[in-house]
Design an enzyme around this catalytic site. Sequence first.
Site, short mmCIF file in Angstrom:
data_model
loop_
_atom_site.label_atom_id
_atom_site.label_comp_id
_atom_site.label_asym_id
_atom_site.label_seq_id
_atom_site.Cartn_x
_atom_site.Cartn_y
_atom_site.Cartn_z
N ARG A 120 -3.01 -4.70 -7.55
CA ARG A 120 -3.24 -5.85 -6.69
C ARG A 120 -4.16 -6.85 -7.40
O ARG A 120 -5.06 -6.46 -8.13
CB ARG A 120 -3.93 -5.34 -5.42
CG ARG A 120 -4.26 -6.39 -4.38
CD ARG A 120 -3.07 -6.91 -3.70
NE ARG A 120 -3.36 -7.47 -2.38
CZ ARG A 120 -2.54 -8.29 -1.75
NH1 ARG A 120 -1.40 -8.65 -2.30
NH2 ARG A 120 -2.85 -8.74 -0.56
N THR A 397 8.32 -12.13 -1.60
CA THR A 397 7.80 -11.04 -2.41
C THR A 397 9.07 -10.35 -2.85
O THR A 397 10.15 -10.78 -2.46
CB THR A 397 6.92 -10.15 -1.50
OG1 THR A 397 5.80 -10.91 -1.09
CG2 THR A 397 6.48 -8.86 -2.14
N THR A 415 4.36 -9.39 -5.90
CA THR A 415 4.42 -10.69 -5.23
C THR A 415 3.63 -11.77 -5.94
O THR A 415 2.71 -11.48 -6.72
CB THR A 415 3.86 -10.55 -3.80
OG1 THR A 415 4.14 -11.72 -3.06
CG2 THR A 415 2.35 -10.34 -3.79
N SER A 468 -3.21 -6.03 2.11
CA SER A 468 -1.82 -6.40 1.92
C SER A 468 -0.94 -5.71 2.96
O SER A 468 -1.34 -4.73 3.58
CB SER A 468 -1.39 -5.93 0.52
OG SER A 468 0.00 -6.11 0.35
N SER A 469 0.26 -6.25 3.11
CA SER A 469 1.26 -5.57 3.95
C SER A 469 2.33 -4.90 3.10
O SER A 469 3.25 -4.28 3.64
CB SER A 469 1.94 -6.58 4.89
OG SER A 469 0.99 -7.19 5.70
N GLY A 489 8.47 -9.97 2.93
CA GLY A 489 8.46 -10.41 4.32
C GLY A 489 7.08 -10.62 4.91
O GLY A 489 6.95 -10.74 6.13
N GLY A 490 6.04 -10.64 4.05
CA GLY A 490 4.69 -10.86 4.57
C GLY A 490 4.35 -9.81 5.61
O GLY A 490 4.54 -8.61 5.40
#
Length: 592
Positions: A120, A397, A415, A468-469, A489-490
């Site tokens: 990340r 993403t 992403t 994050s998702s 898709g956030g």
Amino acid sequence: MITRSAHCSIKVVLSVSLVLSVWPTSGQSQTNIGQSSVINEYNAIHHPVVGHKGMVSSQNAAATRVGVEILENGGNAVDAAVAVGLTLAVTLPRAGNLGGGGFMLVHIAGEQRTVAIDFRETAPALSSPDMFFGSDGEVDNTEYRSTHKSSAIPGTIAGLDHILRRYGTMEWADLVEPALRLAREGFPVTEDLANNLRVSKSRLMMNPVAASIFYKPDGQEYEVGEIFQQPQLAWTLDQLKTHGAETFYQGEIAKRLIEGMNNHNGLITMEDLKNYSVVEREPVRGTFRNFNIAAMSAPSSGGMAIVQMLNILENFPIRDLGYGSADAMHIMTESMKLAYADRSKYLGDPDYLDIPVEKLTSKVYAKHLAEGISMENARSSDDILPGDLSPYESAETTNYSILDEQGNAVVNTYTLMASYGSGVVVEGLGFLMNNNMGNFTLRPDIPDPFGLMGSVDNQIMPGRRPVSSMTPLMVLRDGVPFLLTGSPGGSKIITTNLQLLVNVLEHGMNIADATAAPRIHHQWYPDRLEVESGFSPDALRILTGRGHNLRFSAGMGSLQTVLFDGELYYGYSDPRRPGAMSLGVQNPRNWQ
Ligand code: DON
């Protein structure tokens, strides 16, 4: 509102299920889960791709082909994942990246071990919680979304280098080569790329370097079929090929990157790049019925939320209620709200915060939450001012899933945050930078660009990674990867993944039907139930009657899924994003 007691409501569901169990539940395939016959069952509407010695599923056909070629030439899933990750930066520039970051799950067959790789992006040392507020106290949306300042320290190259060193078998230079070739020699512009660049033109034209790369010198768009070359990106990939990943963090690439940052008020320094590190973490683990789940752990919220929602759903006869029934949709929606509420409070960077993962993912806690679900009424979320989501509606993403013949597996979700990230390409490097500072919580009362709420534990702080998702996930059976999936898709990534799992593991659909089936989404705030087109109007009417605030939504997510039934490999790429492809290794010719 009067809510029925939970005990009573569950009884209602059970009695409904007795009636329903004699009927086909949804018209979807009721294949026994994981049986190899899924491909030939004509009661399924969609059919997955079949492979005999492995499978690659990604959002871009050229990248998938590169991955399959690596597997066919004796590379393992990790080798293929490195090559696919680099190729997507060339062929799917809106999401594939060198200037972003993400999360991977890697399963090492020889050790029967699954590890979560956190690459990340990280907040630069010069960042601060108030860096995106103007002197008027308001959020400066341009700074926040579209500048050098909106980028956190990228992790992608470090992440790919890390997995190759630890778990790969091939040479880094050989895995950079396919991406380098595609950037240098170019590739024919696909319908998807042409369309996407058309839609994103005003944004990309804001950055002169991006404008010069993605459009012709006179500003015209590339036509479908024209050859799209990226010489600056080819230079960068050549540096990576020759000097290794270090050059991104300490060498020539780093120098150009920092020069760009210095010239445009960016915060990332040479020291930041040098200090960047990949972290190996334990995946979040859970079970659903008889399956073992491994999913991404914090700072992603995805694994925790998926396991929590599955635990809640286990208390209900979802299969008997049937896919698309108002009751099943209601229970899933209520579970989503509960998980997203916990996400907002308990998630943060685990290196700075103790996250009560065990409690959040315990069956006992889930049972307690399940008992609070009323079958008659939707629980309301308090009113809040929703964030302006419009700039992020087409955000991207991407995920890819790879399984090889030995049983090694990689699921990577990475992403740039928004489509084409910050829209900033650093002079001379040819790749887009992320705007993932946007995943931090600016203030607990301000929703993020996806409308998600967060706590002080997710505010900007030097060295911190934003929540994050992104949720790469694996289902394992007897220690062997059974299903790999993930999606963009956030905020909708988590619920998209959840529905794939429920459709396969609970409703018995094959992965193609499970992917194509319409989806719903609720994220607690804003209080609305988003639904794709294709659900029964009757079910939607019942849901509205129970108090759900329904909104139709564009297609959600883009799942890239692989399933292994012990004999054959199945792949399926979400039809919601054109240009994706799943391809098996050594398929008999002329079969599909
Ligand atoms: O980490 C996150 O949750 C976001 N940066 C993901 C962004 C995203 O999925 C955009 N794509 N559709």
